[in-house]
Design a protein around this motif. Structure first.
Motif, short mmCIF file in Angstrom:
data_model
loop_
_atom_site.label_atom_id
_atom_site.label_comp_id
_atom_site.label_asym_id
_atom_site.label_seq_id
_atom_site.Cartn_x
_atom_site.Cartn_y
_atom_site.Cartn_z
N ALA A 56 39.10 -19.88 -4.59
CA ALA A 56 39.36 -18.62 -5.27
C ALA A 56 40.29 -17.74 -4.44
CB ALA A 56 38.05 -17.88 -5.52
N LEU A 57 41.49 -17.49 -4.94
CA LEU A 57 42.36 -16.50 -4.33
C LEU A 57 41.85 -15.11 -4.68
CD1 LEU A 57 45.86 -18.11 -5.02
CD2 LEU A 57 44.51 -18.21 -2.92
N VAL A 58 42.36 -14.09 -3.98
CA VAL A 58 41.79 -12.76 -4.14
C VAL A 58 41.85 -12.28 -5.58
CG1 VAL A 58 43.94 -11.55 -3.53
CG2 VAL A 58 41.73 -10.43 -3.16
N ARG A 59 42.93 -12.62 -6.30
CA ARG A 59 43.01 -12.23 -7.71
C ARG A 59 41.88 -12.86 -8.51
NH1 ARG A 59 47.25 -14.46 -12.28
NH2 ARG A 59 46.72 -12.98 -13.93
N GLN A 60 41.56 -14.11 -8.21
CA GLN A 60 40.50 -14.79 -8.94
C GLN A 60 39.14 -14.19 -8.63
OE1 GLN A 60 42.30 -18.63 -7.46
NE2 GLN A 60 41.68 -19.36 -9.48
N VAL A 61 38.94 -13.79 -7.39
CA VAL A 61 37.68 -13.14 -7.02
C VAL A 61 37.52 -11.83 -7.77
CG1 VAL A 61 36.38 -12.10 -5.13
CG2 VAL A 61 37.63 -14.22 -4.74
N THR A 62 38.55 -11.01 -7.77
CA THR A 62 38.44 -9.71 -8.43
C THR A 62 38.36 -9.86 -9.95
OG1 THR A 62 40.87 -9.45 -8.36
CG2 THR A 62 39.60 -8.49 -6.55
N ASP A 63 39.02 -10.88 -10.50
CA ASP A 63 38.91 -11.13 -11.94
C ASP A 63 37.48 -11.49 -12.32
OD1 ASP A 63 41.58 -10.63 -12.29
OD2 ASP A 63 42.16 -12.71 -12.71
N LEU A 64 36.85 -12.35 -11.54
CA LEU A 64 35.46 -12.73 -11.84
C LEU A 64 34.54 -11.53 -11.68
CD1 LEU A 64 35.07 -16.28 -10.25
CD2 LEU A 64 35.03 -15.67 -12.67
N LYS A 105 46.45 -28.13 -26.27
CA LYS A 105 46.97 -27.90 -24.93
C LYS A 105 46.57 -29.05 -24.01
CE LYS A 105 47.00 -22.86 -25.34
NZ LYS A 105 46.55 -21.57 -24.77
N THR A 106 47.44 -29.36 -23.08
CA THR A 106 47.17 -30.45 -22.14
C THR A 106 47.57 -30.01 -20.73
OG1 THR A 106 49.36 -31.42 -22.52
CG2 THR A 106 47.53 -32.23 -23.88
N GLY A 107 46.96 -30.65 -19.74
CA GLY A 107 47.32 -30.38 -18.36
C GLY A 107 46.81 -29.04 -17.86
N GLU A 108 47.25 -28.66 -16.68
CA GLU A 108 46.80 -27.41 -16.07
C GLU A 108 47.39 -26.21 -16.78
OE1 GLU A 108 46.64 -25.19 -11.67
OE2 GLU A 108 47.62 -27.15 -11.90
N GLN A 109 46.54 -25.22 -17.02
CA GLN A 109 46.95 -23.97 -17.64
C GLN A 109 46.88 -22.83 -16.60
OE1 GLN A 109 48.04 -23.88 -20.90
NE2 GLN A 109 47.77 -26.12 -20.78
N PRO A 110 47.59 -21.73 -16.84
CA PRO A 110 47.53 -20.61 -15.90
C PRO A 110 46.12 -20.07 -15.75
CG PRO A 110 49.34 -20.35 -17.45
CD PRO A 110 48.50 -21.48 -17.96
N ASP A 141 44.86 -20.28 -8.12
CA ASP A 141 45.81 -19.73 -9.08
C ASP A 141 47.21 -20.21 -8.74
OD1 ASP A 141 47.20 -18.21 -10.89
OD2 ASP A 141 46.78 -16.28 -9.94
N SER A 142 47.55 -21.40 -9.22
CA SER A 142 48.83 -22.03 -8.86
C SER A 142 49.98 -21.60 -9.76
CB SER A 142 48.68 -23.56 -8.93
OG SER A 142 48.46 -23.97 -10.26
N MET A 143 49.64 -20.87 -10.84
CA MET A 143 50.67 -20.45 -11.80
C MET A 143 50.51 -18.95 -12.06
SD MET A 143 49.86 -23.72 -14.27
CE MET A 143 51.16 -23.50 -15.47
N PRO A 144 50.71 -18.12 -11.03
CA PRO A 144 50.40 -16.69 -11.15
C PRO A 144 51.28 -15.98 -12.18
CG PRO A 144 51.62 -17.13 -9.12
CD PRO A 144 51.25 -18.46 -9.70
N ASP A 145 50.70 -14.97 -12.80
CA ASP A 145 51.42 -14.11 -13.74
C ASP A 145 50.83 -12.70 -13.64
OD1 ASP A 145 49.03 -14.08 -15.28
OD2 ASP A 145 49.65 -15.91 -16.31
N ASN A 146 51.31 -11.80 -14.48
CA ASN A 146 50.86 -10.41 -14.43
C ASN A 146 49.92 -10.04 -15.57
OD1 ASN A 146 52.41 -9.75 -12.08
ND2 ASN A 146 54.26 -9.63 -13.37
N ILE A 147 49.38 -11.03 -16.23
CA ILE A 147 48.48 -10.78 -17.36
C ILE A 147 47.13 -10.31 -16.83
CG2 ILE A 147 47.33 -11.80 -19.35
CD1 ILE A 147 49.62 -13.83 -19.48
#
Length: 358
Positions: free
Chosen positions: A107-115, A77-82, A50-56
């Motif tokens: 997977a950062l912890v946010r990505q783990v919990t999101d999945l 859309k092109t390139g890396e997205q959040p 997650d290289s472009m973190p946000d609060n969504i």
């Protein structure tokens, strides 16, 4: 004639009754126990951190999905997205493949919990953050569908000179870790199958680290094959193609090159008696699957390049099986991370393998 016919009838009845008893007892013939057999689909997928973190939140992402009946602008859309945009795509790729087991990387912890939230309560997961052994840094988590797979135990070790503690190999770009599990597969009606599953992510900068990591994982896999007597599966992003100057890790784990020296304490902990599985290696399940059942793409890493730009394409993500056997590779597919709207769910593609465990 009457006695002969009666004898034939009795023999037939006895044979039928014996067959029914043996079948219900799990026996195919006298003295022969039917081999347990369970099939599964497994995935390995580098998520891109997650290289472009946000609060969504996940729920906000789901609520903002467009009307599926309305055409949208293709490749807008092109390139890396959040990650908040990419995570729904990742989930969709996995959900429709009917997998029961998956190893992820980056997977950062946010990505783990999101999945975990997207997959739901029917799934469990194990793994730790590589930087502190808890939640900091990237995970190499293993997710499993509880209705088909039972977790027996799990642990993590670091692919360095000090594998028992969070640590980085000298010259490596990042701390590297391997997640190890003992699992039971019970996806079908037959007897459950116990097996070992390891998931990892080798370094992107240091070939020495990749060779060390492959050697350590091979030693652990050999030990598990001996100790459990069951099948061993390894998945991961090796950052090492099958051929070329960076292929050392792949060639070590598949037995084409000799392993390098590893931490002595680790080697002793996972030692195997002399002359037992002495030629143990891991086999690339893509090459073992029937040719007609290998489909999809070749490259597993694409970057966030525009469609048609294959300048960085390479195959570095693998599903491997231990040479002690007790598995059959029945299908293999490299999917896609690209959607018509131009969003790439990751800079890697998901890899799916159909495996029958014995």
């Amino acid at each position: 004639m009457v006695f002969a016919e009666l004898g034939t009838l009795l023999v037939g009845l006895f044979s039928t009754l014996t067959t029914q008893i043996l079948t219900r007892s799990g026996l195919t013939s006298i003295g022969m126990i039917e081999e347990p057999q369970q099939a599964m689909r497994i995935a390995t997928y580098n998520l891109r951190y997650d290289s472009m973190p946000d609060n969504i939140t996940v729920q906000q992402s789901l609520a903002s999905l467009p009307d599926p009946l309305q055409q949208y602008a293709f490749y807008a859309k092109t390139g890396e997205q959040p990650w908040s945009t990419r995570r729904i795509k990742v989930f969709e790729h996995l959900e429709h493949e009917r997998i029961v087991l998956a190893g992820f990387q980056e997977a950062l912890v946010r990505q783990v919990t999101d999945l975990a939230e997207l997959l739901g309560d029917g799934w469990g997961w194990v793994g730790v953050g590589r930087d502190d052994g808890v939640a900091a840094g990237e995970f190499s988590p293993i997710f499993y569908k509880k209705s088909d797979v039972t977790l027996v135990s799990n642990d993590s070790f670091w692919l360095s000179n000090t594998p028992d503690v969070p640590s980085k190999f000298p010259g490596a770009g990042s701390v590297r870790i391997c997640t190890a599990t003992h699992l039971i597969l019970h996806s079908g009606s037959g007897a459950p199958v116990h097996f070992t599953y390891l998931n990892t992510h080798l370094d992107d900068q240091s070939d020495d680290q990749r060779r060390l990591g492959a050697s350590m994982i091979l030693a652990r896999a050999r030990y598990e094959a001996w100790k459990s007597g069951g099948p061993v599966i390894v998945t991961g992003d090796f950052n090492s193609p099958a051929t070329g100057t960076d292929s050392g890790a792949y060639q070590i784990i598949t037995g084409q090159l000799a392993p390098v020296a590893i931490n002595q304490t680790f080697a002793e902990k996972y030692a195997v008696p002399k002359n037992i599985l002495s030629n143990f290696t891991m086999s690339d399940l893509k090459g073992d699957a029937p040719r007609s059942s290998v489909s999809g793409n070749f490259a597993t890493y694409t970057g966030f390049n525009a469609p048609g730009d294959a300048s960085v394409y390479t195959r570095i993500d693998f599903v491997l099986g231990g040479s002690n056997g007790k598995w059959t590779s029945t299908g293999y597919r490299v999917g896609t991370s690209l959607s018509d709207d131009g969003v790439l769910a990751s800079d890697h593609r998901p890899v799916f393998a159909d495996v029958t465990l014995h």
